[in-house]
Each structure stands twice: as structure tokens, then as C-alpha cells.
Design an enzyme around this catalytic site. Sequence first.
Site, PDB file in Angstrom:
ATOM      1  N   ASP A  77      30.804  36.952  41.953  1.00  0.00           N
ATOM      2  CA  ASP A  77      32.230  36.758  42.197  1.00  0.00           C
ATOM      3  C   ASP A  77      33.010  36.666  40.888  1.00  0.00           C
ATOM      4  OD1 ASP A  77      34.524  35.932  43.958  1.00  0.00           O
ATOM      5  OD2 ASP A  77      34.335  34.084  42.794  1.00  0.00           O
TER       6      ASP A  77
ATOM      7  N   GLU B 261      32.055  42.015  41.400  1.00  0.00           N
ATOM      8  CA  GLU B 261      33.476  42.057  41.750  1.00  0.00           C
ATOM      9  C   GLU B 261      34.238  41.969  40.432  1.00  0.00           C
ATOM     10  OE1 GLU B 261      37.110  39.659  43.877  1.00  0.00           O
ATOM     11  OE2 GLU B 261      35.443  38.623  42.931  1.00  0.00           O
TER      12      GLU B 261
END
EC number: 2.4.1.18
Length: 762
Positions: free
Chosen positions: A417, A470
Site C-alpha cells: 500500500d 500501489e
Amino acid sequence: MNRNRHIRRGYHPEAGERQIIDSLFAATHSDPFAYLGRHRVNDEREAVRVLRPDAHHIDIIDRHTGAVIMPSEKIDERGLFAAVLPEHAPDYALLVTYHEGEAAVREEDDYRFGSALQHTDAWLLGEGTHLRPYETLGAHFAEMDGVSGVRFAVWAPNARRVSVIGEFNGWDSRRHAMRPHTGNGLWDIFIPGVGLNALYKFSVLDANGNIREKADPYAFGAELRPTTASVVRGLPAKAEAPAFRRRANSVEAPISIYEVHLGSWRRNPENNYWLTYTQLADELVNYVKDMGFTHIELLPLSEYPFDGSWGYQATGLYAPTSRFGSPDELKALIDAAHAAGISVILDWVAGHFPTDDHGLNTFDGTALYEHADPREGYHQDWNTLIYNFGRNEVKNFLQGNALYWIERFGFDGIRVDAVASMIYRNYSRKDGEWIPNRYGGSENLEAIAFLRQTNAVLKSETPGAGSFAEESTSFADVTREAGLNFDFKWNMGWMNDTLRYMQEDPVHRKYHHGKMTFGMMYQYSENFVLPLSHDEVVHGKRSLLGKMPGDCWQQFANLRAYYGFMYGFPGKKLLFMGNEFAQGREWNYQEGLDWHLLDEAGGWHKGVQDYVRDLNHIYTAHAPLYQLDQQPEGFEWLVADDSDNSVFVFERRDRAGNRIIVISNFTPVVREHYRFGVNAPGRYTEILNSDRTQYQGSGIANGADITAENVPSHGKAQSLSLTLPPLATVYLYQKAAPATEIQTALRADKQPAVKDKQAKAK
């Protein structure tokens, strides 16, 4: 024989002991192992000292026979007992009477056991090269000197004293103060008799003299909020990697990811409570299998105190959340997915952690896991703290965690993330709010090195496991070994561009045509995933359906056409739960998805669900749609510049020469006799049409087969003439023909001018 050898001699505290005793009861003594337990005293006899604040009397007994070696004296009324042992006294245990008149209880002396920490482990931790620190630190069931218990170990280099507190000692920090290891900052203790599911914390007398009660950073279990204790659990057994893992995560494999938040995918209708891992192993896995997705991506599952963080602010990185069941039940969910041929990816948060008092925040009174300077260590957007990626012990903690989830639970990869927030020191900061790196730049060199090394470790230790980034900037070489070394990168640029295009009214789309084609300008720079994730359906952004312009029919048609374009475009696919049936409202983590929409009259949502199911099955069954995603030979624009009609046509190819032509019409106008050039003569079969009536479209189609005509168009000798349905995407498939069939077709069409390269390829 010395007749006085076994005569009891009274214990007489020395002058300096009073200060030591006071510090023990104040829980400020830095090394109780130096005083408690069995030690030589000045006359070279041995004495046993035991701290039991709640005991009435203690006998020192032979641990093998149970015979009393020597009764102890209570040398401090607060609960300190001592006995001088006879010469050559055997190994001992304790017989403790807690209340006068009650039966005595046999116990072990926690301070008679040595350290279980190995020098090699401590050295590797300090060097930052301990691949599996969770096997050493934390709480582990163990047997020492024939006694069962739990060994506890923690890293707190600046603490003055660390104790284990828990149910087993009345949360009393005086009872189990740990052994310090000078030079490496480690503390450890073996506590006999501690059992499975016991609650515990570390009581830390920090560098400033303050008491902090901390959860174990390496705990394998943690309480569900609002309570915050760690839970003693066994290290999960190693999970067997599925045979298909390496193949399923290959850049040449079909990858269609279903992103899921377990707490809100579906809920029990009786009480709106979460489904368990066991229920999800049945319901979720069967649903994903039926829908044709190849992968499930689970939002973070490390224990977290705030439901509204969705798991992205974890305080127990090694503790699977107990919201949905036990660690074994989580493993069973993953096993069920593997049995169905589905890979499972874990959303992994290594960029930041919350400021909760029981977590990593100033763990020993200093910035231990984070940076001391808030310009480096504080994330303003999320009110979280940023890991110090330059510290070896922190790198060990995080890298070990990535391995832990894959090796011990069977996850087939991780999605990291917020990578951009990790690799840039000035991420979401104004001038003056950040500190440049040693070269004066904005890159976080330590984070970059950490990510590169973590991915190298995963490739070495867990072959075939995938890593997905990401990453929302244009940072170069995210999926290259010399860069960040990920396997795949989320293509946030493609997602933002195409969603902006789709939100335009069709009459205005011709002015934004390049947003749909721009992705091919950088397609081969990284290995991409095309993500329509949870971030796009929250915080007032509206659902994907809500973003689409027009009336009800047009909104659904737009979404179906967009999905068709996405599945045809190079790159792996990701849909967040609910997107597959066009949920109308934004995602709400406190409720299940609106499954009732599938039963509504009109069938709009059911039509999208059926369409996505067919898309997935077509995608996985046809290599042209995935095999050469990252190679220019696998893609060619046939029509890229028809902005007036908002039409896009491109061809996808595989190594065998099979072709799929993708045609998207992003206006509500039916385009009759729309002609475009093609590379190969022969018949093309329509295998997908988002305008079919079964999807609640208008039903405009071209029949099963369409034959290329000897009509030049768009620089090609052959062309097709179609009727393009409104707001729709169509796939045409042509199977590679043997060379003799191609030659026959060429003679029949009198078209010898086919490129030698194409003829040879066929």
C-alpha cells in the site's frame, strides 16, 4: 563429615541490598536476574531469592523428589523471600503458600532459567539480515530444563526495565521483569506454565522514566478492540504453496483480481455481523470461482483498533485480526481458495503505523520504529507515523512480516500500500515540511533500498509469490530489478485518465479522446495492473455506476462498455467488490454489499454481474488478452484517432497468432457500416458484445461470424464493416490458421501483398 553442612543458616541482607530490594518493588530494577534466583552470596554459599508479593510462605524444594531443601525467610514484608542453600543443593522448585491455612502450590522459579536467545539471532537482528525474526522475538511456546512455558523476547534498546505483564501474574510489572542483553537492546524471559490464549503486554519503563504498556510487536494474536492486549498463540505451521502459484502470478498469465474487504463483502442477515473465515471459505470462494476471477486480494488482515481504517492502520502486524475467527480458520480460507484454483493476495501496509499508545509509537520512550523528526516520521494526511527504513531492526521487522504471511498462511503474494508515500520524503508536504536526502533530493533512499531488498527476499525465499505496488507517481523501474523490484505496478494513471473520460457526457468525449489512448505511450515501461479499487468508490467519489453520465440505461451501458475496454486493454485486471454488479452507492465498511440489487426488477445489476462473469471467463480462455501484455507484439491500434465518433479499435495477439479485435463505441449512437482495416483475412467471430439483451443492452449485433473484405482501410489491405452498438464494446476473435489455409485465403482474395513477417509468423 561436616555435621553443620545441612543446618539452616539465616539469610542476612547486606547493606547495599536495601536499595536493590526497593527498586525491585518499585519495578525500576534494570536486571532482576542479577539478584533474583540462585546466586552465590559473600560466604560463598548459595542463596535463592524469590519475589512473590502475594505469597505467605515459600519452601525451597528438590524439583525431582519434592523434598524440602530449605524453608525460606520473608526478608521483606512486601513479599521478598530468601533461603541460604546447603552445599551441593539439588535443582530446586518452589512450594508456595499464598494464604495461611491453604494448601501450598508447587511452582517454578522464573529466575532460575537461562536465556533462550542465541548470539547468532542477536547478531543477525543487529545487522538487519534476520529473515525470520518472528521465530526469535515475541512469545513462543518452549521447554526449558524439562519445564513447559513461554519464552518472551522484545527489542527495546533504550528502556530502563521491561516486564511481561498478563493474566498469569495479575498484570504486575514486578513479577516478570526481563533479562537485558547489553549491546543489542534485546530483553527476554522464560515464564513456566503460561498457556495458549493467555493475555499479555510488555510493561516498559522507558528512557524518560515513564511506564508504557505495549502490545508485543511480534505477537501472533491480539485482542479485538477496544481491548489491546497481545494473545499467546503458537507460531503457525508452514503452509504448502500451491503448485500453480508461479504460473498464476506470471506476467504472461491471466490475472483478474477481486479486491475484498472481508468485513463488508456480505454480512449475517440476522444481526448484520461479520461473516467468519469459515463462512467465507464457502461463500466467498464459491462466488469468486463462479465469477471467473483468478485472484482474491484481501484488504489488510493484521489486527487493527479502528474499524474505519479498513485495516490500513495496524497495531499487530503479525496478529491476524480476530474479527472473523482464528488463524487456523484464516489458513483454511486460503486453502479453500487454492483448492478452487484461486490465488490469494494480502494487502500489506509497510509505510506507516498508527499513533495508538499500545502500539509501536515511541516504544521505549524514543523514536524506535519511527523517525524522531516529524518532518521524516509523521504522516500529516493520515495522522500516522512513518517507519525508519534505515534502521536494521525495523527492516527485519517488516521484511520478516512479508515472509510470515506467505510462508505461514499460504498467501500467494502481497500488494504494498501507498508506495509513493514511502519513496518520497516530500510526499504530501509543502516546502519546509520535509528533509532532503543526503544528496539533496526528495527520494527516500532508505525506503527504496528496503523495497528493493524485500522484493529480492520474496523472490529468493518464496519463489512464485507475487508483489504488487500501489504506486501513484511516475517513479521509474518499479517492476525492474534495478528499481523497486516489484512484479506488478498498479496503473493509477490509466485508471484516472479513463475514469475522467468516462465521466464526460458522450457529446464531449471527442475532446478528451487522448485520455483513453495515452496509456499505450508508457505501457511497456512497467508490468501493469489496471485497478478499479476501493479508493475509487469512497469519500464522495461516488460508485463506478454513479460516475457514469446519462439516464439509467446509459449509465449501465457506459459501465459495461468501459469494463470491456478495460479487459481488452493490456494489463492485469482488478475490480473491487460490488463493482462486478454495479453497486449504486459508495462502499460502506459498516454494511454488506447491496446484494438485493441482483433481485430487482429490470435486471440491470444482474446484467452487469452476468457480463463481468462472461468477461472473466473469456479473458482467461483467450491468450491474446493476456499473454503479451508487456510486449509490443501483443497490441496494435487499428483505429486510435476517431475522436469525432468516440470509437476505439485495437487488436490483441498471442504467440500462436490468435487475434482478438476490441471495438468500443463510447457514444449512444449506433454506427452502421463502420469500417476499419485488419491485419488478417478470413472470418472473425463475435465472442463478446456488451449490448446483448442478456446484459440488459439493446441487442444490436452483427451475427456470429464476420468476414474480412478486400477493401483497403486505415492502411490495411483487408477490412471489416460492422454495425457498432451504442455505448458498447465488442470482441471479435480469429483463431490462427495453418499456413496452407492462409495461402488459400490470400489466393481467393487476390491479395498477395501480405507482409512476409506476418506470413512467417503464421
